[in-house]
Write an enzyme that holds these catalytic residues in place. Structure first.
Site, PDB file in Angstrom:
ATOM      1  N   GLU A 253       0.882  -1.171   0.000  1.00 39.97           N
ATOM      2  CA  GLU A 253       0.000   0.000   0.000  1.00 39.97           C
ATOM      3  C   GLU A 253       0.914   1.214   0.000  1.00 39.97           C
ATOM      4  O   GLU A 253       1.624   1.459   0.962  1.00 39.97           O
ATOM      5  CB  GLU A 253      -0.900  -0.079   1.237  1.00 39.97           C
ATOM      6  CG  GLU A 253      -2.097   0.803   1.130  1.00 39.97           C
ATOM      7  CD  GLU A 253      -1.815   2.154   1.714  1.00 39.97           C
ATOM      8  OE1 GLU A 253      -1.376   3.041   0.929  1.00 39.97           O
ATOM      9  OE2 GLU A 253      -2.024   2.322   2.913  1.00 39.97           O
ATOM     10  N   CYS A 287      -2.666   8.323   3.706  1.00 40.14           N
ATOM     11  CA  CYS A 287      -2.548   7.878   2.304  1.00 40.14           C
ATOM     12  C   CYS A 287      -3.863   8.047   1.561  1.00 40.14           C
ATOM     13  O   CYS A 287      -3.876   8.084   0.336  1.00 40.14           O
ATOM     14  CB  CYS A 287      -2.074   6.434   2.271  1.00 40.14           C
ATOM     15  SG  CYS A 287      -3.076   5.368   3.286  1.00 40.14           S
TER      16      CYS A 287
HETATM   17  P1  NAD Z   1      10.911   7.611   3.953  1.00 39.44           P
HETATM   18  O1  NAD Z   1      11.518   7.131   2.685  1.00 39.44           O
HETATM   19  O2  NAD Z   1      11.769   8.332   4.921  1.00 39.44           O
HETATM   20  O3  NAD Z   1      10.320   6.335   4.746  1.00 39.44           O
HETATM   21  C1  NAD Z   1       8.999   6.086   5.058  1.00 39.44           C
HETATM   22  C2  NAD Z   1       8.839   4.702   5.673  1.00 39.44           C
HETATM   23  O4  NAD Z   1       9.398   3.717   4.840  1.00 39.44           O
HETATM   24  C3  NAD Z   1       9.533   4.603   7.017  1.00 39.44           C
HETATM   25  O5  NAD Z   1       8.702   3.905   7.895  1.00 39.44           O
HETATM   26  C4  NAD Z   1      10.795   3.826   6.710  1.00 39.44           C
HETATM   27  O6  NAD Z   1      11.187   3.037   7.793  1.00 39.44           O
HETATM   28  C5  NAD Z   1      10.357   2.964   5.568  1.00 39.44           C
HETATM   29  N1  NAD Z   1      11.471   2.640   4.704  1.00 39.44           N
HETATM   30  C6  NAD Z   1      12.294   3.512   4.081  1.00 39.44           C
HETATM   31  N2  NAD Z   1      13.226   2.831   3.379  1.00 39.44           N
HETATM   32  C7  NAD Z   1      12.954   1.519   3.574  1.00 39.44           C
HETATM   33  C8  NAD Z   1      13.534   0.315   3.107  1.00 39.44           C
HETATM   34  N3  NAD Z   1      14.585   0.315   2.271  1.00 39.44           N
HETATM   35  N4  NAD Z   1      13.003  -0.852   3.508  1.00 39.44           N
HETATM   36  C9  NAD Z   1      11.935  -0.888   4.334  1.00 39.44           C
HETATM   37  N5  NAD Z   1      11.338   0.207   4.791  1.00 39.44           N
HETATM   38  C10 NAD Z   1      11.829   1.393   4.418  1.00 39.44           C
HETATM   39  O7  NAD Z   1       9.699   8.483   3.518  1.00 39.44           O
HETATM   40  P2  NAD Z   1       8.954   9.596   4.358  1.00 39.44           P
HETATM   41  O8  NAD Z   1       9.697  10.868   4.271  1.00 39.44           O
HETATM   42  O9  NAD Z   1       8.656   9.099   5.708  1.00 39.44           O
HETATM   43  O10 NAD Z   1       7.602   9.732   3.553  1.00 39.44           O
HETATM   44  C11 NAD Z   1       7.654  10.171   2.226  1.00 39.44           C
HETATM   45  C12 NAD Z   1       6.468   9.730   1.452  1.00 39.44           C
HETATM   46  O11 NAD Z   1       6.111   8.397   1.756  1.00 39.44           O
HETATM   47  C13 NAD Z   1       5.218  10.506   1.757  1.00 39.44           C
HETATM   48  O12 NAD Z   1       5.153  11.653   1.004  1.00 39.44           O
HETATM   49  C14 NAD Z   1       4.139   9.545   1.374  1.00 39.44           C
HETATM   50  O13 NAD Z   1       3.884   9.665  -0.005  1.00 39.44           O
HETATM   51  C15 NAD Z   1       4.724   8.202   1.600  1.00 39.44           C
HETATM   52  N6  NAD Z   1       4.150   7.518   2.764  1.00 39.44           N
HETATM   53  C16 NAD Z   1       3.056   6.765   2.550  1.00 39.44           C
HETATM   54  C17 NAD Z   1       2.460   6.122   3.615  1.00 39.44           C
HETATM   55  C18 NAD Z   1       1.225   5.296   3.401  1.00 39.44           C
HETATM   56  O14 NAD Z   1       0.448   5.125   4.313  1.00 39.44           O
HETATM   57  N7  NAD Z   1       1.043   4.740   2.222  1.00 39.44           N
HETATM   58  C19 NAD Z   1       2.982   6.266   4.888  1.00 39.44           C
HETATM   59  C20 NAD Z   1       4.136   7.040   5.084  1.00 39.44           C
HETATM   60  C21 NAD Z   1       4.708   7.664   3.999  1.00 39.44           C
END
Ligand code: NAD
Length: 479
Positions: A253, A287
């Protein structure tokens, strides 16, 4: 206003709390004031191998437990959390910054979802087929897929860890879960509830630390039979590639860019009144947040006026203040993203109706922002803002609005407001999205499948589909 205390952080592996021991640590930050809440230990390579071995053993034990017993464990964990809801709500507010009322709403939905999974454990049905050979037996059964690697983000950390864990356990799977680096305590408290409920050691392991290292290590292991990921699309893309190496199925998701079509026959004031709290819920970090509003000519001015008035009335502050309607953004990265996306839109001719800047101070506060006259090629119209900003555009023909709604490669939550039954059917049929709300923003209930299409991901959580994601099919023929 004094904040409640944070909790100790540890890795939860094979029923043991692990921290210290020379492990690296990183700070967990309070988004309200930028202060440090606690120090999070990072899993080492040995820790991850221990978690994998423990999950493999945990799966062997757990798959032999009856569905009725599995359900009872989940229900006891729910009861344990319910007794301590005030503490978990405070942790949610500390880690994410959200108002306590929103934390309460999230926890309520988390417990409801976990309870629903417990009930569904008893309804994992197979079927029998008419035999081809006299007295033969042909049986189709559903079995747990095996140990699961799960990755949850920071925006709704109780719901997104609680329902992943409960669905996998209901199906008979074990799980290694990595919560976000920003919200480890919420997940640890949920794991503690399962330990208190009598879940055998090893069925649930919680690992913390450097995300890329953890996901690469877990997904490279043949122990892992299923991946569940909620988070950003680029990370989903990377995990899908890693999972492909071992042909490991994955549920993803990845967020969306919620379009909202407001037709000229809609109850405009009601639409605006519903839209404002849904847009600014969780400071826009949802989201399924509505983001791109497309409003028909005749009602455009009324909608903009009502929406902007609603946005201006939102009171910002500490999540612990009952008057607060919106807390800070959850991390400093979102501030950078807001500045960039809003700056780009304004530079391209967008009109700032309200908000548009960071609130002075140490916390990660951003004013509720509304933009109009935003060109479709502005970054904000093409990248999920995941923050407290709405764009409102005008349309004349419904066909054009549907085309704009479907223009992006995402399709998670999409919405429309109309009082015409024929338009409602048309919109429901033609909008390309995993979830379409007509005159409502209400999704996330445990019985309804939650998931996207196109680059918003694949597979669902919630609904019978959400349990199915942790099952495989076996066909047995006995003669
Ligand atoms: P980010 O890349 O810093 O990480 C977000 C999440 O992904 C964190 O929980 C992190 O632990 C995990 N993550 C990152 N790299 C990973 C990897 N290689 N393997 C496993 N997990 C990993 O992003 P951010 O700055 O927190 O958010 C940026 C964008 O992410 C937002 O603009 C949004 O579009 C999206 N987002 C979506 C949801 C959702 O519910 N679908 C939730 C959070 C963020």
């Amino acid at each position: 206003m004094s904040s409640p205390a944070y909790t100790d952080l540890y890795l939860w592996i094979n029923g043991q709390k692990l921290s210290g021991g020379g492990r690296a640590h990183s700070a967990v930050i309070n988004p309200f004031d930028g202060s440090t809440l606690g120090q999070m230990p990072h899993a080492t390579a040995d820790d991850l191998q221990a978690a994998l071995a423990s999950s493999e053993q945990g799966f062997k034990a757990w798959r032999a437990v009856t569905a009725w017993q599995r359900a009872a464990v989940i229900e006891r964990a729910v009861a344990w959390l319910r007794e301590r809801s005030a503490q978990l709500e405070e942790l949610l507010t500390l880690e994410v910054g959200k108002p306590l009322a929103e934390a309460r709403m999230e926890l309520g939905l988390t417990l409801e979802s976990m309870t629903w999974c417990a009930e569904e454990a008893k309804r994992i049905y197979g079927r029998t087929l008419e035999p081809r050979i006299p007295h033969g037996r042909m049986v189709v059964s559903r079995e747990p897929v095996g140990p699961v690697a799960a990755f949850a983000p920071w925006n709704v950390p109780a719901l997104l860890t609680g329902r992943k864990i409960a669905a996998a356990l209901a199906a008979g799977c074990s799980m290694v879960i990595k919560p976000s680096e920003e919200t480890p305590a919420t997940c640890l408290m949920i794991a503690e509830a399962f330990a208190a409920a009598g879940l055998p050691s090893g069925v649930l392991n919680v690992v913390l630390g450097e995300p890329d290292f953890i996901s690469r290590t877990l997904l490279a292991s043949k122990v892992i039979r299923k991946v569940s990921f909620t988070g950003p699309e680029p990370v989903g893309r990377q995990l899908a590639k890693l999972a492909a190496e071992n042909i490991t199925p994955i549920t993803m998701e990845l967020g969306g860019h919620g379009p909202v079509i407001v037709c000229d026959d809609a109850d405009v004031e009601a639409a605006a009144a519903a839209s404002v709290p849904n847009k600014f819920f969780n400071a826009g970090a949802s989201c399924i947040a509505p983001t791109r509003f497309y409003v028909q000519d005749a009602v455009y001015d009324r909608f903009v006026a009502a929406f902007v008035a609603g946005a201006k009335a939102i009171k910002l502050g500490s999540g612990f203040d009952p008057e607060t309607r919106m807390g800070p953004l959850a991390n400093a990265r979102r501030l950078v993203a807001m500045e960039r996306l809003i700056g780009d839109a304004v530079a391209r001719g967008a009109k700032l109706e309200t908000g548009g800047k960071r609130v002075e101070g140490d916390g990660f506060f951003w004013e509720p922002t509304v933009l109009t006259h935003v060109p479709e090629d502005a970054d904000i119209m093409n990248h999920e803002p995941f923050g407290p900003v709405a764009t409102i555009s005008r349309f004349t023909e419904l066909d054009d609005a549907i085309e704009l709604a479907n223009r992006l490669p995402f399709g998670l939550g999409a919405y429309a407001f109309t009082q015409s039954l024929s338009r409602a059917h048309q919109l429901a049929d033609r909008i390309e999205s995993g979830m379409v709300g007509i005159n409502t923003y209400y999704f996330g209930m445990p019985e309804g499948p939650f998931g996207g299409v196109k680059q918003s991901g694949y597979g669902s959580e919630n609904g019978t589909e959400g349990i199915d994601a942790y099952l495989v099919t076996k066909f047995v023929h006995i003669v």
